[in-house]
Design an enzyme around this catalytic site. Sequence first.
Site, PDB file in Angstrom:
ATOM      1  CE  LYS B  79      -9.318  10.494  30.049  1.00  0.00           C
ATOM      2  NZ  LYS B  79      -9.817   9.944  31.335  1.00  0.00           N
ATOM      3  CB  SER B 154      -8.302  12.322  34.115  1.00  0.00           C
ATOM      4  OG  SER B 154      -8.989  11.146  33.743  1.00  0.00           O
ATOM      5  CB  SER B 178     -11.690  10.286  35.161  1.00  0.00           C
ATOM      6  OG  SER B 178     -10.586  10.538  35.987  1.00  0.00           O
TER       7      SER B 178
END
Lengths: 93, 474
Positions: B79, B154, B178
């Site tokens: 990420k 996310s 997330s």
Amino acid sequence: MIEKKDIEKLARLSRIEVSEEEKNILLKDMESILDYVSQIKEASSGIPPKEAGELRNVMREDKNPHEKGMYTKEIMNEVPDKENGYVKVKQIL
Amino acid sequence: MKIDLENLTIRKAHEHLLKGDFSAVELSEVYLKNIEAHNKNINAYLEVFDDVATQAKETQKIIENKKGTILTGIPIAVKDNILIQRKRASSASKILEGYTATYDATVIKKLKSAGAVFLGRTNMDEFAMGGSTENSAFGPTKNPHDVSRVPGGSSGGSAAALAMDGALAALGSDTGGSIRQPAAFCGLVGLKPTYGAVSRYGLMAMASSLDQIGPFGKTVEDAEILFNAIKGHDPMDSTSVPDEIAKRNNEVSIKMTIGVPKDILDSPGIDALVLKNFNEEIAKLKGKGYSIKEISLPHAHFALSVYYIIMPAEASTNLARFDGVRYGLSKKGGTPFDDYAKTRGEGFGREVRRRILLGTYVLSSGYYDAYYNKAWSLRNLIGKDFEHAFNEVDIIATPTTPTPAFKIGEKNNDPLAMYLADVFTVPANLIGIPALSIPSGTVDRDGKKLPLGLQLMAPHFREDILFSVGKSIF
């Protein structure tokens, strides 16, 4: 309830430039979010106050420093405005 | 041999690499080819690293010298809010335009020494604020199961990268769901570890009392392997927990009982098919010998409100560091104040600006007690609810999300509707307990099969229970 002048104040406090149009959108969004989270005010007034929990300081020995300047070049590479190895900012006084 | 990506797991890949059925270089090449074919459409990766071949060659040498670990040569997606030294890192924000990480996050350091190969950095909601990956400054990521829908967020880029076979495992971060929510939307396993189990050093902070880095895998075992590689005490993160404390909790015996919290399941807005799917999963667990117990979490219905006060409060403080002076985007105005306001006004996206203002509001004098302090009191009460429940049960189960993946654009102009999708996932972050999402089948929508997830929550540092229960049904 929250007003447009509150949005302006919050934007100023948080150093964020916001357009006139966005102020109105933010006002509407914040109204609905605050209305929802205000649910917590219904929780009984008898609830215990905020607890700090088991707070402890996390310290380390002041020893074994890294070699002077070993990170300086990479960190200074990221600085947008610099002069002679210093970060350059506008005069504040 | 031909590499069957669809059925490949970390352990299988590891065994093939050891036997020499294929090399780490060949393995990474197959993934790169797949990324090349699908990323344009899915937008899972913001950047594919240009040194993948070099990394793979080096790990192949380690494998040949029989010095590797189970992760040596395994291609992983990361990420975009986790720092890898000398690689770009942007948290999918314009304010970090041109920023190159100056050091490795602890999780990256650990994975590097385990021999993992980093394929690239994945798309996300800007600064991890969102549940759909639509709040990225670089365009939304699409769900590989139905490209008209969101992958969740996310960490949506990491989930989509894995679901499109563009990586064998991935790292995400979870502040209110997330990792678990995109895992559910994309048919994957996702773990939010115990707060303090994994170092946050080198993770861009959103809400420091809630954030944790965690793994995505195609199987429970893959998530477990990655978790074991990244966990552990780190002196660079003062909230990371010493290993002996983490271990102490593991001595409690298991009761083989699963708790079902009626209080949260009665929340409005839960899809009928999601509830049906959940009840089928509970029946499956019963069939495996677990007894099922209805439990009460009387304050759990406050969790979402508490979360949406504490999270923006912490985010507004953490994001004060982006000032255009030391790194990233820098815009000039007349005065130093104007420099800040212009940089932050142009650099931060709409959701980030909204949360910073909201956080500033709940922390301002006059509202601090009514919102922030009250939220903290309730956070403690919710924790006590769970503590009581865990005296009777080993695991608390809920659906991971109230609905399957929604359409791109569906909730874009209604932040509150987006926030309500976090109803099942935020409690674990507020309390700091570990929570695992495992795939629980699919529902049909518009002719597409959309994955759903089952969430399992365990007491602090009992990831082991999550893995064992998770493996029994998936």
